[in-house]
Motif scaffolding. Structure first.
Motif, short mmCIF file in Angstrom:
data_model
loop_
_atom_site.label_atom_id
_atom_site.label_comp_id
_atom_site.label_asym_id
_atom_site.label_seq_id
_atom_site.Cartn_x
_atom_site.Cartn_y
_atom_site.Cartn_z
N THR A 72 -2.27 -7.47 -10.53
CA THR A 72 -2.65 -7.55 -11.94
C THR A 72 -4.09 -7.10 -12.18
N SER A 73 -4.81 -6.79 -11.12
CA SER A 73 -6.21 -6.43 -11.25
C SER A 73 -6.40 -4.91 -11.25
N LYS A 74 -6.86 -4.40 -12.38
CA LYS A 74 -7.15 -2.96 -12.45
C LYS A 74 -8.24 -2.58 -11.46
N LEU A 75 -9.23 -3.44 -11.30
CA LEU A 75 -10.33 -3.16 -10.37
C LEU A 75 -9.83 -3.10 -8.93
N THR A 80 -8.99 8.45 0.05
CA THR A 80 -9.90 8.97 1.07
C THR A 80 -9.15 9.32 2.34
N VAL A 81 -8.28 8.43 2.77
CA VAL A 81 -7.47 8.71 3.96
C VAL A 81 -6.57 9.92 3.70
N ASP A 82 -5.93 9.93 2.56
CA ASP A 82 -4.99 11.01 2.26
C ASP A 82 -5.69 12.37 2.23
N HIS A 131 -10.07 0.28 -6.72
CA HIS A 131 -10.82 0.28 -5.45
C HIS A 131 -9.91 0.61 -4.28
N ALA A 132 -8.77 -0.04 -4.22
CA ALA A 132 -7.88 0.12 -3.08
C ALA A 132 -7.16 1.47 -3.08
N ALA A 133 -6.60 1.83 -4.22
CA ALA A 133 -5.79 3.05 -4.27
C ALA A 133 -6.63 4.31 -4.40
N GLU A 134 -7.56 4.29 -5.34
CA GLU A 134 -8.34 5.49 -5.58
C GLU A 134 -9.47 5.65 -4.57
N GLY A 135 -9.93 4.55 -4.01
CA GLY A 135 -10.99 4.63 -3.01
C GLY A 135 -10.43 4.78 -1.61
N SER A 163 -0.41 2.69 -4.58
CA SER A 163 -1.01 1.51 -5.21
C SER A 163 -0.49 0.23 -4.58
N LYS A 164 0.83 0.18 -4.37
CA LYS A 164 1.43 -1.00 -3.76
C LYS A 164 0.86 -1.23 -2.36
N HIS A 165 0.80 -0.18 -1.55
CA HIS A 165 0.34 -0.34 -0.17
C HIS A 165 -1.17 -0.60 -0.10
#
Length: 198
Positions: free
Chosen positions: A55-58, A70-72, A62-66, A24-26
């Motif tokens: 602070t944005s759940k969106l 995907t890369v992982d 988007h960044a972590a789950e998308g 999430s951080k990265h």
């Protein structure tokens, strides 16, 4: 194509695993880096007006789950897929429909390398950087010609010209979102491609 050595493949895989320990951080850092390089890109995301993306759940979703997942997913399966080059070519073609232009590649590439450097700290060695630069260089080498060909076809069909616009003005409402996710897919695809020894 720029081939990764076995050692570079191992370093890319290991460093990606390290980054994923705090995905999430990265993931947020990747978007912050994109926005630092191309501030106009903030306007293209629903979460772009948030000054602190953490602070944005969106943004996190988007960044972590998308992007990151995907890369992982693909990196965890480096030895299982063989259709990588056609997939990257298709991504290149597809992105013309989202107003992605070749000028976006250096922006996302720079943001990705900065994210990895920041996330890996002392583990960001010249060898690690060389591996990731090869990954990105090959992604661009595969996707860019297809993107350029598709853009030319669109321009020929519509009479529109994209040439001459600044990088800041070439972003559309969906292009950077799509590019960010596709970069993740493309990087993963490239890693799969090089693991096949193609």
């Amino acid at each position: 194509m720029t081939d990764l050595t076995s050692k570079e493949k191992k370093l890319v895989t290991e460093t990606w695993a390290a980054v994923m320990q705090d995905k999430s951080k990265h993931a947020i850092t990747l978007f912050e880096n994109i926005f630092d390089i191309a501030p106009a890109a903030r306007a293209l995301f629903k979460f772009g007006t948030v000054s602190d993306l953490t602070t944005s759940k969106l943004a996190k979703l988007h960044a972590a789950e998308g992007v990151m997942d995907t890369v992982d997913f693909a990196i965890q399966r480096l030895d299982n897929l063989g259709e990588v080059v056609p997939a990257l070519q298709k991504l290149g073609t597809m992105h013309a429909n989202y107003s992605v232009v070749p000028a976006h590649f250096p922006i996302v590439g720079q943001a990705l390398l900065k994210t990895l450097e920041d996330g890996l700290g002392e583990h960001w060695t010249p060898e690690v950087k060389a591996g990731w630069v090869k990954v990105w260089t090959t992604v661009v080498a595969v996707m860019k010609p297809e993107l350029e060909k598709a853009i030319a076809e669109i321009e020929a069909g519509s009479g529109k010209e994209k040439g001459g616009k600044s990088v800041e003005n070439t972003f559309s409402a969906s292009s950077l979102k799509t590019m960010a996710v596709s970069v993740a897919v493309a990087l993963a695809g490239f890693a799969i491609y090089v693991s096949q020894g193609v």
